[in-house]
Design a protein around this motif. Structure first.
Motif, short mmCIF file in Angstrom:
data_model
loop_
_atom_site.label_atom_id
_atom_site.label_comp_id
_atom_site.label_asym_id
_atom_site.label_seq_id
_atom_site.Cartn_x
_atom_site.Cartn_y
_atom_site.Cartn_z
N ARG A 6 0.83 -1.21 0.00
CA ARG A 6 0.00 0.00 0.00
C ARG A 6 0.86 1.26 0.00
O ARG A 6 1.99 1.25 0.46
N ALA A 7 0.28 2.34 -0.51
CA ALA A 7 0.96 3.63 -0.54
C ALA A 7 1.07 4.18 0.87
O ALA A 7 0.12 4.10 1.65
N GLU A 8 2.22 4.75 1.18
CA GLU A 8 2.41 5.35 2.49
C GLU A 8 2.21 6.86 2.46
O GLU A 8 2.15 7.50 3.51
N ILE A 9 2.13 7.42 1.24
CA ILE A 9 1.96 8.86 1.07
C ILE A 9 1.08 9.15 -0.14
O ILE A 9 0.84 8.27 -0.95
N VAL A 10 0.63 10.39 -0.24
CA VAL A 10 -0.05 10.85 -1.45
C VAL A 10 1.03 11.10 -2.49
O VAL A 10 2.01 11.80 -2.22
N SER A 35 6.67 12.36 -5.31
CA SER A 35 5.99 13.32 -4.46
C SER A 35 6.94 14.45 -4.14
O SER A 35 8.08 14.20 -3.72
N MET A 36 6.51 15.67 -4.39
CA MET A 36 7.32 16.86 -4.10
C MET A 36 8.70 16.76 -4.75
O MET A 36 9.71 17.03 -4.14
N ASP A 59 -1.04 7.35 -12.45
CA ASP A 59 -2.11 7.37 -11.45
C ASP A 59 -1.69 8.20 -10.25
O ASP A 59 -0.50 8.31 -9.93
N VAL A 60 -2.67 8.76 -9.56
CA VAL A 60 -2.44 9.46 -8.30
C VAL A 60 -2.98 8.56 -7.20
O VAL A 60 -4.11 8.08 -7.27
N VAL A 61 -2.15 8.31 -6.19
CA VAL A 61 -2.55 7.45 -5.08
C VAL A 61 -2.60 8.26 -3.79
O VAL A 61 -1.87 9.22 -3.61
N GLY A 64 -2.55 4.81 1.94
CA GLY A 64 -3.33 3.62 2.22
C GLY A 64 -3.89 2.92 1.00
O GLY A 64 -4.42 1.82 1.11
N ASP A 65 -3.81 3.54 -0.18
CA ASP A 65 -4.31 2.90 -1.41
C ASP A 65 -3.50 1.65 -1.73
O ASP A 65 -2.28 1.62 -1.57
N LEU A 66 -4.20 0.62 -2.25
CA LEU A 66 -3.55 -0.61 -2.66
C LEU A 66 -2.75 -0.37 -3.93
O LEU A 66 -3.26 0.19 -4.90
N LEU A 67 -1.49 -0.78 -3.92
CA LEU A 67 -0.62 -0.68 -5.10
C LEU A 67 -0.48 -2.02 -5.79
O LEU A 67 -0.54 -2.12 -7.01
#
Length: 71
Positions: A6-10, A35-36, A59-61, A64-67
């Motif tokens: 899962r993603a740990e950040i946006v 990111s940044m 894609d933008v995640v 918590g999103d599933l990767l």
């Protein structure tokens, strides 16, 4: 047992490194997030076969999103 990655950040999905069916070891890169203006590799915590990719390049995640799923 399946490992959900899962993603740990946006972030934006910069590159998908692994493909479904790949055998991965502990610490292998599945995707690169951006990111940044920083590239962040998303690594496996265990070994297994990649059974599902839930994202694609561009894609933008959200946090918590599933990767991906590793079996």
């Amino acid at each position: 047992m399946a490992e959900e990655i899962r993603a740990e950040i946006v972030a934006n999905v910069l590159k998908v490194v692994a493909e479904v069916g790949d055998d991965l070891g502990t610490g292998d890169t599945v995707v690169l997030l951006e990111s940044m203006k920083m590239e962040i590799p998303v690594l496996t915590e265990g070994a297994g076969r990649l059974s599902r990719l839930a994202v694609g390049e561009g894609d933008v995640v959200q946090e918590g999103d599933l990767l991906a799923v590793l079996e």
